[in-house]
Design an enzyme around this catalytic site. Structure first.
Site, PDB file in Angstrom:
ATOM      1  NE  ARG A  20       4.391 -78.696  -6.880  1.00  0.00           N
ATOM      2  CZ  ARG A  20       3.801 -78.898  -8.032  1.00  0.00           C
ATOM      3  NH1 ARG A  20       4.419 -79.538  -8.992  1.00  0.00           N
ATOM      4  NH2 ARG A  20       2.592 -78.435  -8.245  1.00  0.00           N
ATOM      5  NE  ARG A  53       2.492 -73.036  -7.854  1.00  0.00           N
ATOM      6  CZ  ARG A  53       2.502 -74.180  -7.154  1.00  0.00           C
ATOM      7  NH1 ARG A  53       3.216 -75.200  -7.571  1.00  0.00           N
ATOM      8  NH2 ARG A  53       1.760 -74.293  -6.059  1.00  0.00           N
ATOM      9  N   GLY A  66       0.126 -66.655  -5.725  1.00  0.00           N
ATOM     10  CA  GLY A  66      -0.766 -67.609  -6.346  1.00  0.00           C
ATOM     11  C   GLY A  66      -0.682 -67.757  -7.847  1.00  0.00           C
ATOM     12  CE1 TYR A  83      -0.129 -80.129  -2.550  1.00  0.00           C
ATOM     13  CE2 TYR A  83       1.935 -79.876  -3.740  1.00  0.00           C
ATOM     14  CZ  TYR A  83       1.124 -79.584  -2.661  1.00  0.00           C
ATOM     15  OH  TYR A  83       1.591 -78.730  -1.706  1.00  0.00           O
ATOM     16  CB  CYS A 112      10.458 -98.923   0.984  1.00  0.00           C
ATOM     17  SG  CYS A 112      12.184 -99.375   0.810  1.00  0.00           S
ATOM     18  CD  GLU A 113       5.848 -94.898   1.787  1.00  0.00           C
ATOM     19  OE1 GLU A 113       4.662 -95.087   1.436  1.00  0.00           O
ATOM     20  OE2 GLU A 113       6.218 -94.848   2.960  1.00  0.00           O
ATOM     21  CD  GLU A 133       1.501 -62.304   0.960  1.00  0.00           C
ATOM     22  OE1 GLU A 133       0.947 -63.413   0.843  1.00  0.00           O
ATOM     23  OE2 GLU A 133       1.350 -61.574   1.952  1.00  0.00           O
ATOM     24  N   PRO A 134       4.229 -63.329  -4.572  1.00  0.00           N
ATOM     25  CG  PRO A 134       5.421 -62.503  -6.418  1.00  0.00           C
ATOM     26  CD  PRO A 134       4.731 -62.069  -5.147  1.00  0.00           C
ATOM     27  CE1 TYR A 136       5.278 -73.461  -1.855  1.00  0.00           C
ATOM     28  CE2 TYR A 136       4.849 -73.062  -4.188  1.00  0.00           C
ATOM     29  CZ  TYR A 136       4.796 -72.647  -2.873  1.00  0.00           C
ATOM     30  OH  TYR A 136       4.255 -71.422  -2.580  1.00  0.00           O
TER      31      TYR A 136
END
Ligand SMILES: *Cc1c(COP(=O)(O)O)cnc(C)c1O
Length: 426
Positions: free
Chosen positions: A324, A288, A251, A328, A354-355, A285-286, A382
């Protein structure tokens, strides 16, 4: 250097520098890498990966601890092999990730298996491989794991992932430790579930786990969760249930723009204080924080498209390569790879998909022309792992630079490979 003007302080990747107006990663010029490997490409720095891992190791020196890299952040075998050689453990969330870890030279004995939906097949695969621990997320999973281990005639090592109901103050999509969340077992139920686990014949209770969210910039919520977990561990001991490890999850956040995440040692200090004088091994548990700023996405400008209300830079990377921003509304720094000679303007940087959601960055001041290269920074985590083939776009190549050498660790996909497993209806 213009590229740096936009960022307060240094570039977020420690091994990324401008030399004579050209961006280089570990001394290799990005335009040459673009020539050699094409665009879009993900490019990672082994020195940056190593430095990130070592900052965890150093912060934990003198303490019995295991750093389990969270594979989902970036699961390329090249990346996994770097961490395996540095002695890392791995946090996996699928049987596929376990296969990757083993293929990259990682040791099953240092693997912890998280995730709310483990299938029987995945349990069998992990038990046969001999992983270190299952982080069990529900009562039903506990019963199923006991049954599968019984069929194989082995003991399954387990930790319960508890949900400490702490607000990590991060993006709602990446906060995982609140009550309304699908992750972990409710804190109030944990003790009863441990008793149940202790009564099941094919389980070996090994530890406890929690993970409250991602891109955390403040150590206080994690320390609060750790405090709650430590209290629970003591209550379990009163029940005769002793644990050999406490897994505090991942995290730790990184700087994308102007965030000021604590350095690893400062992030861990309040946590380690909670566990002072205790014997349990600590797992982390890193994800990122180990890879995010060790990688960038290199892309070339196809077109400039000036508009009435907005100007667009259309590049050859898109939301299928880096999801991302679309997912987000995440912010990634965008830098000209060669110091610009033209006038700057404000642009949205978009892909060919096409978005309307297909943007990589919005309202950035850039001085660019058709054919120029852009580096999208902080893309090591990610990025590739969330990529897709939407619009039948072959996924990008991946390259690790290491001491003056560039290694292709994933070839660019071919279009033929994208539909090789399909067939027209006859
Ligand atoms: C995603 C995840 C991690 C890694 O999170 P980062 O924010 O990338 O450090 C660790 N543990 C679990 C259980 C996860 O789901």
């Amino acid at each position: 250097m213009t590229a740096n003007d936009k960022i307060s302080g240094a570039l977020p990747t420690p091994t990324l520098h401008a030399e004579n107006g050209v961006l280089t990663l570990e001394g290799l010029a990005l335009p040459e890498l673009a020539e050699q490997f094409g665009t879009p490409s993900y490019i990672y720095s082994k020195a940056a990966l190593t430095a990130a891992f070592e900052s965890w190791q150093q912060a934990l020196a003198g303490r019995r601890a295991l750093v389990c890299y969270a594979v989902k952040a970036n699961s390329n075998l090249g990346i996994l092999s770097v961490f395996a050689r540095l002695g890392a453990g791995f946090d996996i969330v699928s049987g596929g990730e376990l296969a990757r870890v083993l293929a990259a030279g990682g040791h099953a004995g240092k693997v912890v298996f998280s995730g709310v939906g483990k299938t029987r097949d995945e349990m069998r695969q992990a038990l046969k491989a001999g992983i270190r621990c299952f982080n069990v997320e529900s009562a039903a999973e506990l019963e199923r794991l006991d049954a599968v281990a019984g069929e194989l005639g082995v003991l399954a090592p387990v930790a319960l992932r508890v949900n400490p109901d702490v607000d990590p103050k991060t993006h709602p999509y990446i906060s995982t430790g609140l009550k309304g969340n699908k992750f972990g077992v409710a804190f109030a139920d944990a003790q009863a579930l441990y008793r149940r686990a202790a009564a099941l014949p094919n389980l070996r209770i090994s530890g406890i786990a929690c993970h409250i969210g991602s891109q955390l910039l403040d150590p206080a919520p994690v320390a609060e969760a750790a405090q709650k977990v430590a209290g629970l561990v003591d209550r379990l001991a009163d029940d005769g249930i002793t644990l050999d490890h406490i897994d505090l999850g991942g995290g730790l956040g990184i700087r994308y723009r102007d965030e000021a995440p604590p350095v690893v040692a400062d992030y861990l200090a309040p946590l380690l204080k909670v566990f002072e004088g205790r014997n349990e091994e600590l797992y982390f548990e890193p994800g990122r924080s180990l890879v995010g700023n060790a990688g960038l996405l290199l892309t070339r400008i196809e077109y400039l498209k000036p508009g009435e209300t907005k100007n667009f830079v259309i590049v050859d990377a898109a939301m299928n390569d880096l999801a991302r921003p679309a997912l987000y509304d995440a912010w990634h720094e965008v830098v000209e790879v060669v110091a610009p000679s033209t006038e700057s303007q404000v642009y949205d940087v978009v892909g060919p998909i096409c978005e309307s959601g297909d943007f990589l960055a919005r309202e950035r001041r850039l001085a660019v022309a058709e054919g120029d290269l852009l580096a999208i920074l902080s893309a090591g985590a990610y990025g590739m792992t969330m990529s897709s083939n939407y619009n039948t776009r072959p996924r990008a190549a991946e390259i690790i630079v290491d001491g003056g050498q560039a290694h292709l660790v994933r070839a660019r996909e071919t279009v033929a490979a994208l539909f090789a497993d399909e067939k027209p209806l006859s």
